[in-house]
Motif scaffolding. Structure first.
Motif, short mmCIF file in Angstrom:
data_model
loop_
_atom_site.label_atom_id
_atom_site.label_comp_id
_atom_site.label_asym_id
_atom_site.label_seq_id
_atom_site.Cartn_x
_atom_site.Cartn_y
_atom_site.Cartn_z
N TYR A 1 88.68 97.94 -43.36
CA TYR A 1 89.34 97.11 -42.35
C TYR A 1 90.46 96.29 -43.00
O TYR A 1 91.53 96.11 -42.42
N SER A 2 90.19 95.77 -44.19
CA SER A 2 91.20 94.98 -44.90
C SER A 2 92.43 95.82 -45.19
O SER A 2 93.57 95.34 -45.10
N LEU A 3 92.21 97.08 -45.51
CA LEU A 3 93.33 97.97 -45.81
C LEU A 3 94.21 98.17 -44.58
O LEU A 3 95.44 98.15 -44.66
N VAL A 4 93.58 98.33 -43.41
CA VAL A 4 94.35 98.46 -42.17
C VAL A 4 95.10 97.17 -41.88
O VAL A 4 96.29 97.17 -41.52
N VAL B 1 106.42 100.13 -47.97
CA VAL B 1 105.10 99.78 -48.50
C VAL B 1 104.05 99.87 -47.40
O VAL B 1 102.95 100.40 -47.61
N ALA B 2 104.38 99.35 -46.21
CA ALA B 2 103.45 99.44 -45.09
C ALA B 2 103.19 100.90 -44.71
O ALA B 2 102.06 101.26 -44.33
N GLY B 3 104.22 101.75 -44.82
CA GLY B 3 104.02 103.18 -44.58
C GLY B 3 103.09 103.81 -45.60
O GLY B 3 102.25 104.65 -45.26
N GLY B 4 103.23 103.39 -46.87
CA GLY B 4 102.31 103.87 -47.90
C GLY B 4 100.88 103.43 -47.65
O GLY B 4 99.93 104.21 -47.83
N VAL B 5 100.72 102.17 -47.23
CA VAL B 5 99.39 101.67 -46.87
C VAL B 5 98.82 102.46 -45.69
O VAL B 5 97.64 102.82 -45.66
N VAL C 1 91.59 102.77 -34.42
CA VAL C 1 90.94 102.11 -35.55
C VAL C 1 91.73 100.87 -35.95
O VAL C 1 91.16 99.85 -36.37
N ALA C 2 93.06 100.95 -35.80
CA ALA C 2 93.90 99.81 -36.17
C ALA C 2 93.61 98.58 -35.34
O ALA C 2 93.89 97.45 -35.76
#
Length: 309
Positions: free
Chosen positions: A18-21, A210-214, A235-236
């Motif tokens: 969840y933190s990763l999202v 960076v957000a796209g990589g995440v 999920v987001a």
């Protein structure tokens, strides 16, 4: 005791995901001051790209190595997400500099619908699988300490390590690098950042990349666990309570918020479910976030907004 620890460990692992999202939301908000509703669509698009490229590339190049296919698919999907970030900045954000927050918010909603449609147009709407070779069998731990031991999913364990490493790298990036400080300066005041020579265009391309990589890492992890389907973008939505709890401007807050939500919903489902009925995992996070909004609207680590009149 063993069952409680299994539940706790499972909650921590889910919470890290969840933190990763949530990190995707925080990164965009810190750089542009807008809540990016397109993050869920970006996760889905990245997962679709990874799933289809891992099948198409071996067909195009004529080899059968799964490892090589996954590596090439990862590189191609990452380049695609960076290209998308550049296009979003050039075609949308660069034309909306210093506009009202609601204008930027509506722009991200439009981007979300566009990315959803583009993903379906390019990659199709079937359910796909991502196989990156992570073991799915449970692992028995501490059988000499607890009766029956602790069953931990190996796949969850691997994904948690990956997510934790990425979170740590992004935290260091924001706190210790000149680019990270520039991103924080842009988030504080666009005009002031421009006046000292910080390029909004370059900054936004970096942060969206960076957000796209995440989003790509998130899509691969969740796609491996759940399959790549269009409900994956939902999920987001679980990241919304996380960023409310941790604070929209705090990378550490996204981590702590995700862990609290993950552990809380698992424990609530196990220990409150028999009394309140099933499905607690579906709404627990939102009720907790609502309580925080009433008590501390800026979240645990968010910046308190003070309006002077």
């Amino acid at each position: 005791m063993g069952f409680f620890l299994e539940t706790l460990i499972g909650g921590l692992m889910v919470g890290m995901l969840y933190s990763l999202v949530a990190l995707g939301f925080v990164l965009i908000f810190k750089a542009s001051g807008v809540f990016n509703f397109a993050q869920g669509a970006m996760v889905l698009f990245a997962a679709l790209a990874m799933a289809r490229f891992s099948v198409w590339i071996p067909q195009w190049l004529g080899f059968e190595s799964r490892l090589l296919a996954n590596l090439l698919a990862l590189a191609a999907a990452l380049l695609l997400m960076i290209a998308m970030a550049w296009l979003i900045e050039r075609l949308a954000l660069s034309r909306l500099v210093n506009q009202e927050g609601i204008t930027l918010l509506m722009a991200t909603l439009g981007i979300a619908y566009f990315v959803d449609g583009l993903g379906q147009l390019i990659f199709g709407s079937a359910v796909y699988q991502i196989d990156i070779g992570m073991p799915k069998d449970p692992l028995l731990l501490f059988d000499s300490v607890f009766e029956g031991g602790l069953l931990v999913s190996q796949e969850d364990l691997y994904t948690t390590v990956i997510a934790a490493a990425l979170v740590a790298a992004l935290t260091l990036f924001f706190q210790k690098t000149g680019t990270g400080r520039a991103l924080r300066a842009v988030a504080d005041d666009h005009q002031a950042a421009q006046s000292i020579g910080i390029s909004l265009s370059r900054t936004w391309i970096i942060v969206w990349s960076v957000a796209g990589g995440v989003a790509l890492v998130t899509g691969i992890i969740w796609g491996s666990k759940l399959g790549v389907q269009f409900s994956l973008s939902l999920v987001a939505l679980k990241a919304l309570p996380v960023v409310i709890l941790g604070g929209l401007t705090s990378v550490p807050g996204a981590i702590i918020g995700g862990l609290i939500i993950g552990v809380g919903e698992k424990l609530a489902e196990i220990y409150l479910g028999p009394y309140l009925g099933g499905g607690i995992e579906g709404w627990f996070a939102y009720v907790l976030a609502l309580g925080f909004l009433l008590i501390r609207p800026q979240g645990l680590f968010g910046d308190k907004i003070i309006d002077r009149v």
